[in-house]
Design a protein around this motif. Structure first.
Motif, PDB file in Angstrom:
ATOM      1  N   ARG A 232       0.843  -1.210   0.000  1.00  0.00           N
ATOM      2  CA  ARG A 232       0.000   0.000   0.000  1.00  0.00           C
ATOM      3  C   ARG A 232       0.873   1.254   0.000  1.00  0.00           C
ATOM      4  N   HIS A 233       1.979   1.208   0.741  1.00  0.00           N
ATOM      5  CA  HIS A 233       2.920   2.320   0.803  1.00  0.00           C
ATOM      6  C   HIS A 233       3.415   2.666  -0.597  1.00  0.00           C
ATOM      7  N   ALA A 234       3.845   1.660  -1.349  1.00  0.00           N
ATOM      8  CA  ALA A 234       4.368   1.886  -2.699  1.00  0.00           C
ATOM      9  C   ALA A 234       3.280   2.440  -3.622  1.00  0.00           C
ATOM     10  N   GLU A 235       2.089   1.882  -3.523  1.00  0.00           N
ATOM     11  CA  GLU A 235       0.971   2.324  -4.361  1.00  0.00           C
ATOM     12  C   GLU A 235       0.608   3.775  -4.082  1.00  0.00           C
ATOM     13  N   LEU A 236       0.532   4.131  -2.798  1.00  0.00           N
ATOM     14  CA  LEU A 236       0.134   5.489  -2.435  1.00  0.00           C
ATOM     15  C   LEU A 236       1.244   6.501  -2.704  1.00  0.00           C
ATOM     16  N   SER A 237       2.493   6.081  -2.595  1.00  0.00           N
ATOM     17  CA  SER A 237       3.614   6.984  -2.915  1.00  0.00           C
ATOM     18  C   SER A 237       3.543   7.404  -4.379  1.00  0.00           C
ATOM     19  N   GLU A 238       3.222   6.462  -5.244  1.00  0.00           N
ATOM     20  CA  GLU A 238       3.086   6.776  -6.664  1.00  0.00           C
ATOM     21  C   GLU A 238       1.896   7.694  -6.898  1.00  0.00           C
ATOM     22  N   LEU A 239       0.785   7.407  -6.214  1.00  0.00           N
ATOM     23  CA  LEU A 239      -0.424   8.208  -6.390  1.00  0.00           C
ATOM     24  C   LEU A 239      -0.244   9.626  -5.852  1.00  0.00           C
ATOM     25  N   VAL A 240       0.408   9.786  -4.690  1.00  0.00           N
ATOM     26  CA  VAL A 240       0.570  11.120  -4.118  1.00  0.00           C
ATOM     27  C   VAL A 240       1.508  11.964  -4.978  1.00  0.00           C
ATOM     28  N   ALA A 241       2.504  11.318  -5.595  1.00  0.00           N
ATOM     29  CA  ALA A 241       3.406  12.045  -6.499  1.00  0.00           C
ATOM     30  C   ALA A 241       2.649  12.541  -7.723  1.00  0.00           C
ATOM     31  N   LYS A 242       1.756  11.717  -8.253  1.00  0.00           N
ATOM     32  CA  LYS A 242       0.951  12.121  -9.412  1.00  0.00           C
ATOM     33  C   LYS A 242       0.005  13.257  -9.034  1.00  0.00           C
ATOM     34  N   GLY A 243      -0.602  13.159  -7.848  1.00  0.00           N
ATOM     35  CA  GLY A 243      -1.513  14.214  -7.407  1.00  0.00           C
ATOM     36  C   GLY A 243      -0.801  15.539  -7.213  1.00  0.00           C
TER      37      GLY A 243
END
Length: 257
Positions: A232-243
Motif C-alpha cells: 500500500r505504501h508503494a501504491e500510495l507513494s506513486e499516487l501522491v506524487a501524481k496528485g
C-alpha cells in the motif's frame, strides 16, 4: 510564544485603522483613535509611507490611504486562496482513487497549516480539519516542506540541542535526526510519516510547486494502520506524487524538480 515588538504592533494597528470608514486618515486622527503620542504616530506614518504601505491622498494635504504594498501582500494571500481551491479539486480526485483522506498543507514557521482536506469514505479514517496547525516535523507534509528549505534556514528553525515537540512516541525529537531524514526525503522526493502525529495513522506526501518551481505546499495521503502495508505504501507513494504533480501543473509549473 515570543515577545511582541511594541513598534511593530503599533504600526499594524495603524494599518488596520484604514480598514474602517472611507479608507483615509490623518496623523491627528490616528493619534486620537489609538491614543498614541503624536511624535510616535508621525514616525510610524513616515516609515510606513517610505515603505509604500501608506501614500498621501492627492489634493488632501495631511491625509493618507493604503499604498501598493498591502495590495501586493493581499495578492499573495489571494494566490494561497487559489492554491486552496485548486488543492481541494486535486485532493478530491486523489481521494476518489484511493478512498483515503487527502490533505494539502502549507508551511508557516515550524508548523504546517492544512488548507484543503477530502475525507475517506471508510468508517475508520483520520480525523482532522482544514485550518488545523501541527508541528511540521511530526507530519509527512511538514517534512516534505521542510526538505525544500536551505540548510541555513533549517538550522535557524531547529537549532542543535533543542528538543522537538513529540506528538507520539514515534515523533522525531532531535534536530540532527530530523535533518538526516530530510536529506533522504530530498533524494526520494517522497516524505513518509509512520505514526508520528497520530499513533494509528501513517502518511505519504509529495511537493507542490508554483510556476517558478518553488515548493509552496505539499499533498499527502493519510491511512489508518489497519489498512497500511508495504504494498500500500508503494501504491500510495506513486499516487501522491501524481496528485502533487497535477496540482503543480495547475499552478503553472512546467519544469522538473
Amino acid at each position: 510564544m515570543g515577545r511582541l515588538v511594541p513598534a511593530v504592533t503599533r504600526a499594524l494597528d495603524i494599518l488596520e485603522l484604514f480598514l474602517e470608514g472611507d479608507g483615509t486618515l490623518s496623523a491627528p486622527e490616528i493619534t486620537r483613535k489609538l491614543q498614541l503620542p503624536r511624535t510616535t504616530v508621525h514616525e510610524l506614518v513616515t516609515t510606513l509611507a517610505a515603505r509604500n504601505y501608506l501614500v498621501a491622498v492627492p489634493d488632501q494635504p495631511g491625509r493618507y490611504r493604503l499604498g501598493v504594498r498591502p495590495y501586493q501582500l493581499g495578492s499573495r494571500y489571494a494566490e494561497q486562496l487559489d492554491l486552496a481551491a485548486e488543492g481541494r479539486q486535486v485532493a478530491r480526485g486523489v481521494a476518489e482513487t484511493c478512498d483515503e483522506t487527502v490533505h494539502v498543507a502549507i508551511l508557516e514557521g515550524t508548523d504546517v497549516i492544512y488548507i484543503a482536506k477530502v475525507d475517506s469514505t471508510h468508517a475508520v479514517r483520520m480525523v482532522s480539519a482544514a485550518g488545523r496547525r501541527l508541528p511540521a516535523h511530526c507530519t509527512s507534509v511538514g517534512k516534505m516542506l521542510l526538505a525544500s528549505l536551505p540548510e541555513t534556514e533549517l538550522k535557524q528553525l531547529f537549532p542543535d540541542g533543542r528538543t522537538l515537540t513529540a506528538m507520539t512516541d514515534n515523533s522525531i525529537t532531535s534536530p540532527t535526526a530530523l535533518r538526516r531524514q530530510l536529506a533522504a526525503i530530498r533524494e526520494s522526493g517522497i516524505a513518509v510519516e509512520h505514526r508520528e502525529s497520530n499513533p494509528d495513522v501513517s502518511c505519504v506526501a509529495a511537493p507542490v510547486r508554483d510556476s517558478a518551481g518553488t515548493v509552496v505546499a505539499a499533498l499527502s495521503i493519510s491511512v489508518p494502520m489497519i489498512r497500511w502495508s508495504e504494498e500500500r505504501h508503494a501504491e500510495l507513494s506513486e499516487l501522491v506524487a501524481k496528485g502533487a504533480a497535477e496540482l503543480s501543473d495547475r499552478l503553472g509549473y512546467r519544469g522538473r524538480p
